[in-house]
Motif scaffolding. Structure first.
Motif, PDB file in Angstrom:
ATOM      1  N   ILE A 146      37.758  31.506  43.186  1.00 25.48           N
ATOM      2  CA  ILE A 146      38.836  31.507  42.398  1.00 25.48           C
ATOM      3  C   ILE A 146      39.890  30.497  42.288  1.00 25.48           C
ATOM      4  N   GLU A 147      40.280  30.261  43.719  1.00 21.24           N
ATOM      5  CA  GLU A 147      41.326  29.273  44.014  1.00 21.24           C
ATOM      6  C   GLU A 147      40.864  27.886  43.490  1.00 21.24           C
ATOM      7  N   SER A 148      39.645  27.582  43.875  1.00 23.87           N
ATOM      8  CA  SER A 148      38.846  26.258  43.551  1.00 23.87           C
ATOM      9  C   SER A 148      38.893  26.162  42.306  1.00 23.87           C
ATOM     10  N   CYS A 149      38.411  26.777  41.436  1.00 23.20           N
ATOM     11  CA  CYS A 149      38.181  26.735  40.073  1.00 23.20           C
ATOM     12  C   CYS A 149      39.638  26.692  39.465  1.00 23.20           C
ATOM     13  N   SER A 150      40.703  27.094  39.774  1.00 30.37           N
ATOM     14  CA  SER A 150      42.113  27.155  39.223  1.00 30.37           C
ATOM     15  C   SER A 150      42.576  25.851  39.620  1.00 30.37           C
ATOM     16  N   ASN A 151      41.854  24.968  40.406  1.00 30.45           N
ATOM     17  CA  ASN A 151      42.637  23.807  41.001  1.00 30.45           C
ATOM     18  C   ASN A 151      43.706  24.202  41.840  1.00 30.45           C
ATOM     19  N   TYR A 152      43.684  25.263  42.508  1.00 31.06           N
ATOM     20  CA  TYR A 152      44.589  25.737  43.420  1.00 31.06           C
ATOM     21  C   TYR A 152      45.861  26.079  42.673  1.00 31.06           C
ATOM     22  N   ASN A 153      45.751  26.497  41.354  1.00 33.30           N
ATOM     23  CA  ASN A 153      47.062  27.047  40.505  1.00 33.30           C
ATOM     24  C   ASN A 153      47.051  28.535  41.031  1.00 33.30           C
ATOM     25  N   ILE A 154      46.099  29.057  41.331  1.00 34.57           N
ATOM     26  CA  ILE A 154      45.995  30.478  41.596  1.00 34.57           C
ATOM     27  C   ILE A 154      46.234  30.676  43.077  1.00 34.57           C
ATOM     28  N   SER A 155      47.178  31.325  43.609  1.00 35.31           N
ATOM     29  CA  SER A 155      47.596  31.317  45.010  1.00 35.31           C
ATOM     30  C   SER A 155      46.641  31.749  45.849  1.00 35.31           C
ATOM     31  N   HIS A 156      46.564  31.633  47.257  1.00 35.28           N
ATOM     32  CA  HIS A 156      45.660  32.187  47.932  1.00 35.28           C
ATOM     33  C   HIS A 156      45.740  33.754  47.951  1.00 35.28           C
ATOM     34  N   GLY A 157      46.849  34.470  48.087  1.00 37.10           N
ATOM     35  CA  GLY A 157      46.834  35.778  48.115  1.00 37.10           C
ATOM     36  C   GLY A 157      46.408  36.524  46.852  1.00 37.10           C
ATOM     37  N   LEU A 158      46.472  35.953  45.848  1.00 35.88           N
ATOM     38  CA  LEU A 158      46.329  36.310  44.479  1.00 35.88           C
ATOM     39  C   LEU A 158      44.573  36.196  44.535  1.00 35.88           C
ATOM     40  N   ALA A 159      44.500  35.060  44.758  1.00 38.85           N
ATOM     41  CA  ALA A 159      42.667  34.996  44.691  1.00 38.85           C
ATOM     42  C   ALA A 159      41.971  35.915  45.742  1.00 38.85           C
ATOM     43  N   VAL A 160      42.530  36.123  46.743  1.00 39.97           N
ATOM     44  CA  VAL A 160      42.018  37.064  47.800  1.00 39.97           C
ATOM     45  C   VAL A 160      42.143  38.513  47.264  1.00 39.97           C
ATOM     46  N   PHE A 161      43.133  39.048  46.694  1.00 41.21           N
ATOM     47  CA  PHE A 161      43.322  40.182  46.004  1.00 41.21           C
ATOM     48  C   PHE A 161      41.988  40.417  44.774  1.00 41.21           C
ATOM     49  N   TYR A 162      41.890  39.488  44.127  1.00 41.65           N
ATOM     50  CA  TYR A 162      40.722  39.469  43.268  1.00 41.65           C
ATOM     51  C   TYR A 162      39.502  39.552  43.990  1.00 41.65           C
ATOM     52  N   GLY A 163      39.227  38.824  44.748  1.00 43.63           N
ATOM     53  CA  GLY A 163      38.079  38.785  45.697  1.00 43.63           C
ATOM     54  C   GLY A 163      37.664  40.070  46.298  1.00 43.63           C
ATOM     55  N   MET A 164      38.929  40.752  46.896  1.00 42.84           N
ATOM     56  CA  MET A 164      38.704  42.062  47.453  1.00 42.84           C
ATOM     57  C   MET A 164      38.252  43.302  46.637  1.00 42.84           C
ATOM     58  N   LYS A 165      38.935  42.836  45.284  1.00 51.49           N
ATOM     59  CA  LYS A 165      38.590  43.884  44.282  1.00 51.49           C
ATOM     60  C   LYS A 165      37.015  43.891  43.724  1.00 51.49           C
ATOM     61  N   VAL A 166      36.339  42.356  43.600  1.00 53.27           N
ATOM     62  CA  VAL A 166      35.103  42.191  43.337  1.00 53.27           C
ATOM     63  C   VAL A 166      34.261  42.816  44.559  1.00 53.27           C
ATOM     64  N   ALA A 167      34.653  42.620  45.762  1.00 50.99           N
ATOM     65  CA  ALA A 167      33.941  43.173  46.825  1.00 50.99           C
ATOM     66  C   ALA A 167      33.837  44.776  46.545  1.00 50.99           C
ATOM     67  N   THR A 168      35.094  45.251  46.275  1.00 53.37           N
ATOM     68  CA  THR A 168      34.920  46.863  46.162  1.00 53.37           C
ATOM     69  C   THR A 168      34.253  47.345  45.294  1.00 53.37           C
ATOM     70  N   HIS A 169      34.163  46.332  43.934  1.00 55.24           N
ATOM     71  CA  HIS A 169      33.268  46.799  43.081  1.00 55.24           C
ATOM     72  C   HIS A 169      31.804  46.742  43.470  1.00 55.24           C
ATOM     73  N   ILE A 170      31.267  45.547  44.306  1.00 58.90           N
ATOM     74  CA  ILE A 170      29.995  45.770  44.701  1.00 58.90           C
ATOM     75  C   ILE A 170      29.697  46.796  45.620  1.00 58.90           C
ATOM     76  N   SER A 171      30.611  47.056  46.331  1.00 61.65           N
ATOM     77  CA  SER A 171      30.223  48.305  47.432  1.00 61.65           C
ATOM     78  C   SER A 171      30.185  49.570  46.648  1.00 61.65           C
ATOM     79  N   LEU A 172      30.743  49.877  45.699  1.00 62.02           N
ATOM     80  CA  LEU A 172      30.652  51.004  44.988  1.00 62.02           C
ATOM     81  C   LEU A 172      29.370  51.095  44.320  1.00 62.02           C
ATOM     82  N   GLU A 173      28.931  49.827  43.705  1.00 62.75           N
ATOM     83  CA  GLU A 173      27.407  49.726  42.963  1.00 62.75           C
ATOM     84  C   GLU A 173      26.348  49.945  43.885  1.00 62.75           C
TER      85      GLU A 173
END
Ligand code: GLY
Length: 299
Positions: free
Chosen positions: A249-276
């Motif tokens: 996410i950070e890379s696709c946004s050309n680093y306009n999305i902050s690291h923390g925000l990107a990691v929050f999104y990343g943890m949400k995706v990982a949590t969804h996958i864990s539930l699935e």
């Protein structure tokens, strides 16, 4: 004051001292054993270290380029020229004062200049206090590839002054909270409960006593992981939880999305996958998502 030591194979690698507020006695003894001291910081960090008691030392400050721009070959060239001009040698100390970008650059310089000289970190952001300052990872970016060139090189001392957190912008605090929640999810259910119970006091209130307790627990987790897998071949990879998607996410946004925000999104995706994959139940899923969503970033 609280102290946590990073030991690897019973050797003391780094001492981590945590203070509430700044006082020059916290570092005057450390400084006095070096003939010269070179401080690296960024304009935005408002460096306020006081060396007036250290009359014997030669002390120079270098202002690094802002944000990620300091992690570049061009900046390294300027730093090396500055160190050579000022006769930095094996009896000198390098200090990094700032967030992750400063510490990554300074740690790398300290590992290669004259094949290695001593360095000390003053992390000033929440993220660097709980993560970037600890464990010796250093890096610069090359050809638009983040952290491509680096080393593992531990600072002798890490001095954390919690008061610096009070002047951080909201986005910078979120970067830190993303990593704190990461520690809770990968290693510590009690820490997760503590975050849930106290979240309003922690953010946006910034209750420093409660935050200090949380920060120390995160530091202990980081120290434990690094002591078991210093070079990142096994257990240490657990610290990348949420970062696979986060980095994309950070890379696709050309680093306009902050690291923390990107990691929050990343943890949400990982949590969804864990539930699935039935790795977590619906109740845990709901608790994790609602703690992350508390930080109220764009969904
Ligand atoms: N920031 C992750 C690590 O130090 O391994």
């Amino acid at each position: 004051m609280n102290i946590v030591n990073l030991k690897i194979n019973n050797n003391l690698i780094s001492t981590i001292n945590i203070y509430n507020s700044h006082n020059s006695n916290q570092y005057s003894d450390i400084i006095s054993s070096y003939s010269s001291v070179f401080i690296f910081t960024q304009k935005s960090c408002s460096m306020d270290l006081d060396f007036s008691n250290n009359n014997n030392n030669f002390i120079k400050t270098f202002i690094l380029k802002d944000r990620e721009s300091c992690k570049s070959i061009d900046q390294l060239r300027e730093i090396f020229d500055f160190l050579i001009l000022n006769k930095c040698n094996k009896d000198s100390l390098i200090i990094g004062f700032g967030g992750g970008t400063v510490l990554d650059t300074v740690g790398f310089v300290a590992s290669v200049y004259m094949r290695g000289i001593s360095h000390v970190f003053f992390p000033t952001t929440l993220l660097s206090m709980v993560d970037a300052a600890i464990g010796g990872k250093t890096a610069i970016n090359y050809n638009n590839i983040r952290n491509l060139i680096g080393s593992i090189n531990h600072p002798k001392h890490i001095i954390i002054i919690l008061d610096y957190l009070k002047s951080l912008p909201k986005e910078e605090l979120l970067n830190g909270f993303a990593e704190i929640i990461k520690y809770a999810l990968i290693l510590d259910e009690n820490l997760f409960n503590e975050l849930e119970e106290n979240i309003q006091d922690l953010y946006p209130q910034l209750d420093i006593n409660k935050l200090e307790h949380i920060i120390i627990q995160c530091i202990k987790h980081k120290v434990h992981v690094v002591s078991k897998d210093e070079y990142d071949y096994g257990l240490r990879r657990i610290l990348n939880f949420g970062h696979t998607v986060g980095h994309a996410i950070e890379s696709c946004s050309n680093y306009n999305i902050s690291h923390g925000l990107a990691v929050f999104y990343g943890m949400k995706v990982a949590t969804h996958i864990s539930l699935e994959l039935n790795k977590i139940d619906k109740d845990s899923y709901n608790r994790i998502i609602s703690l992350i969503d508390y930080f109220n970033f764009p969904k």
